[in-house]
Design a protein around this motif. Sequence first.
Motif, PDB file in Angstrom:
ATOM      1  N   TYR A 171       0.835  -1.196   0.000  1.00 51.07           N
ATOM      2  CA  TYR A 171       0.000   0.000   0.000  1.00 51.07           C
ATOM      3  C   TYR A 171       0.871   1.247   0.000  1.00 51.07           C
ATOM      4  CZ  TYR A 171      -3.580  -3.387   0.811  1.00 51.07           C
ATOM      5  OH  TYR A 171      -4.407  -4.470   0.665  1.00 51.07           O
ATOM      6  N   SER A 172       0.389   2.269  -0.683  1.00 52.88           N
ATOM      7  CA  SER A 172       1.200   3.456  -0.924  1.00 52.88           C
ATOM      8  C   SER A 172       1.592   4.171   0.366  1.00 52.88           C
ATOM      9  CB  SER A 172       0.444   4.417  -1.848  1.00 52.88           C
ATOM     10  OG  SER A 172      -0.783   4.807  -1.246  1.00 52.88           O
ATOM     11  N   SER A 179       3.709   8.461  -1.828  1.00 55.87           N
ATOM     12  CA  SER A 179       2.521   7.605  -1.837  1.00 55.87           C
ATOM     13  C   SER A 179       1.755   7.766  -3.141  1.00 55.87           C
ATOM     14  CB  SER A 179       1.614   7.947  -0.648  1.00 55.87           C
ATOM     15  OG  SER A 179       2.294   7.750   0.575  1.00 55.87           O
ATOM     16  N   GLU A 180       1.697   8.994  -3.633  1.00 57.74           N
ATOM     17  CA  GLU A 180       0.996   9.249  -4.899  1.00 57.74           C
ATOM     18  C   GLU A 180       1.664   8.516  -6.056  1.00 57.74           C
ATOM     19  OE1 GLU A 180      -1.037  13.630  -4.662  1.00 57.74           O
ATOM     20  OE2 GLU A 180       1.149  13.558  -4.681  1.00 57.74           O
ATOM     21  N   GLU A 181       2.983   8.486  -6.051  1.00 61.19           N
ATOM     22  CA  GLU A 181       3.698   7.793  -7.127  1.00 61.19           C
ATOM     23  C   GLU A 181       3.378   6.300  -7.117  1.00 61.19           C
ATOM     24  OE1 GLU A 181       5.499   9.043  -9.650  1.00 61.19           O
ATOM     25  OE2 GLU A 181       4.751  10.959  -8.876  1.00 61.19           O
ATOM     26  N   SER A 182       3.335   5.726  -5.919  1.00 56.30           N
ATOM     27  CA  SER A 182       2.989   4.305  -5.797  1.00 56.30           C
ATOM     28  C   SER A 182       1.562   4.057  -6.273  1.00 56.30           C
ATOM     29  CB  SER A 182       3.147   3.863  -4.340  1.00 56.30           C
ATOM     30  OG  SER A 182       2.743   2.528  -4.173  1.00 56.30           O
ATOM     31  N   LEU A 183       0.661   4.962  -5.918  1.00 53.04           N
ATOM     32  CA  LEU A 183      -0.735   4.827  -6.336  1.00 53.04           C
ATOM     33  C   LEU A 183      -0.864   4.948  -7.853  1.00 53.04           C
ATOM     34  CD1 LEU A 183      -3.753   4.632  -5.564  1.00 53.04           C
ATOM     35  CD2 LEU A 183      -3.748   7.126  -5.321  1.00 53.04           C
ATOM     36  N   LYS A 231      -0.401   1.727  -9.666  1.00 55.44           N
ATOM     37  CA  LYS A 231      -1.590   0.864  -9.646  1.00 55.44           C
ATOM     38  C   LYS A 231      -2.625   1.352 -10.656  1.00 55.44           C
ATOM     39  CE  LYS A 231      -1.288  -0.776  -4.863  1.00 55.44           C
ATOM     40  NZ  LYS A 231      -2.001  -0.946  -3.586  1.00 55.44           N
ATOM     41  N   GLY A 283      -5.147   6.183   1.648  1.00 51.67           N
ATOM     42  CA  GLY A 283      -4.287   5.009   1.705  1.00 51.67           C
ATOM     43  C   GLY A 283      -4.882   3.783   2.353  1.00 51.67           C
ATOM     44  N   GLU A 295      -7.757   3.203  -1.611  1.00 47.61           N
ATOM     45  CA  GLU A 295      -6.764   2.422  -2.356  1.00 47.61           C
ATOM     46  C   GLU A 295      -7.011   0.913  -2.221  1.00 47.61           C
ATOM     47  OE1 GLU A 295      -1.968   1.510  -2.521  1.00 47.61           O
ATOM     48  OE2 GLU A 295      -2.673   3.328  -1.516  1.00 47.61           O
TER      49      GLU A 295
END
Length: 691
Positions: A500-501, A534-538, A541, A596, A600
């Motif tokens: 998770y982000s 966190s946004e980059e990880s999201l 997805k 998050g 998500e």
Amino acid sequence: MINSKLFSIFCIFLIASLPSASAFSVLGHDIGLGDGVTAGAGALVGAGAGVYIVGGLTSAIAAGGAAVTAPAWVPIAVVAACAVGGALAVNYGYRWITGADAEDEGGAVTGAAKTNVSDGEYINGTYKYDLLAGYRQYSEESAAEDIAEIKDKLESEIGIYKFTVTGTLSDVDVSMKGPDKIYGFSAFPVQLKFDEILTGSESSYVEIENVKIYLVDSEGVKWNEKEYTDNIKLQKNNDDHPEAIEEYIINFTMKAPDPYIGKAKSQITNAPNREILEELINAEVKRFELVVEIDGHVEHYKKITKWSDELQDYITKEEHDDSVTLDTKLTTLEAWDRIHSGAYYIDGADASLPTSYINEVTPIAYSSYSNGATSNVIGRVWASPVHCYNSSSQYRFVLIGQPGNLEPVPVTIEDDYRALVLKLRDDGVASIASDTPGNFHDMSTYTGLTTSLNYLKDSSTEAFETYFLVVADVDDGIDSALPVWCLIKPRISVIDNVKYSLNEEFKEEILELMSDGSISDSDSQRITEIIQMSEESLKEKQYVAESESGKYEDNDKAKNAISNALEDYEKAAAYYEKAKNTDDPEEVKVYTYLAGDVYEPAGDYWKEAAAKYNLGLDDQGDALASNAEKLESLAAEYEPSLWFTAGSTVSEWWTQFKSGFGIGDVPDAALLVIVIVVLVCGTILVTRFIK
């Protein structure tokens, strides 16, 4: 009396001036729907009182004979003053009772059910865990209670069965009893009672030589034929025949026609076949008739009186009169009429919990589908909260036999079982991924199996399915044991081991930065950095979901699921953006929590559901979708109400309106006073034109 038109016009102006039924700030207070309703009610009551006062004064002056003429605006002013006073008084009472003014000091009112996230929930997600896992965590006590609850619902009692008689049935009365409920392919008791109803000579008797019982299905096939071959002699009990038996009871154990028992046994001992397992979980009992055949004879004696040379007197004696052959068939649909489907569903957790709970080890009760001899064997599945690829999960299968449902026939139930996980491959073949065979022996008491099953994935793996199969013998000690089966399929869906982000370390750091109740410039900079990561990880997805969406065009369920995934990912991104643009610690927590921890993982569930739907595994897709919807319902508890959203829009329009006229800095309180004065004066002018 005040002019009715005048009062109507004033009320229209009054209602138009009421606060919007939404949430925005006036005089430092957050005005909402309750304020609008209470102020409106108070204003109408006050206006009514004003009308009454004006009318009373007018009548009093007229009665006194005084010729006093007041300007038209005077009664209007009186009514207006009473209306404003009523509105303020009632609304003040409402805000005092509800504590609305106290809430104003704690932060913005949004109309949401929840406006903050506790530190414990933010880090551990305990509320979210309870929402997805349900209340049933494993303990021996809770498992026993759970099984007892299911058992109570499936209990049956013995009752009278009606039947049709064909053939000869003389001098004997036959009654039949059986259970009032039979679930699925279960063994069940049948009781036959024979009572002699002989008349005449006391030496007459009925002799039953053979009793045969069996079932006939809708295609004419016989099932489970049993015979009782001991001779049964029924005769009136009297001084001449003190050992005679007048009634006799035979108990049989029967079973609904079951063409699946051979297939069930094969899944215990041979390589499992998914098609057979799915056939078992969906199997239905065919219509059948219960048949009893009775063979025997009746010997009638008669009394005769004759002269005895030896005794030199008349004597009465009994001699054989005739014989009647018993050749009787009893048929009934009563057992079929009491058959209920053996398939049943038990509620519980669905699919898998998010991988953020991977360290939770206490098993939880999963929803499951079951079928088979449900009156004889019932079960419940408990398992680890998280099920993800290339890992193993702990299972606890809790089962119990139900010999009580076969009373008055005493039986034992012994078994063989197999717990197994099937690996579904992209070539359509299902193979064993993991299994645990064994037996419980005596199943008359609560028993269980704890085992570990794994989900090792390779390049051809598409999904996994878990089954628990029991094949048991119901033995009444009279004839050969009846084999029965029970299959349980938990609604578990193995998911990707996604990250998770906003991980736990990030959340702990955010809480530490805001621990003093404020956010400094340096705190804000670091929080923004965390959110951007966190946004980059999201976004990764989102990109994957968008790239996969094309392959779901031909499957409506999958297409809808991937669309929902993208929508939830978008909402998560929007909340991250909000979190970057606020310096309120509570808002940062709520926004990052919704992004998050809620939207998500909801998007992840929808994405997994789309893949399962596309494989034709609708049941797993539904389980995953159910979890996504639960998380969306959790998000709704934190989001602004419809009234607040509308109120915010009105507030924005009002601000733009003031700015357009160059009065943006004028307080709302001053404008409110001006509006009231204008409305009162406007009402006076309108009434002059009406006259």
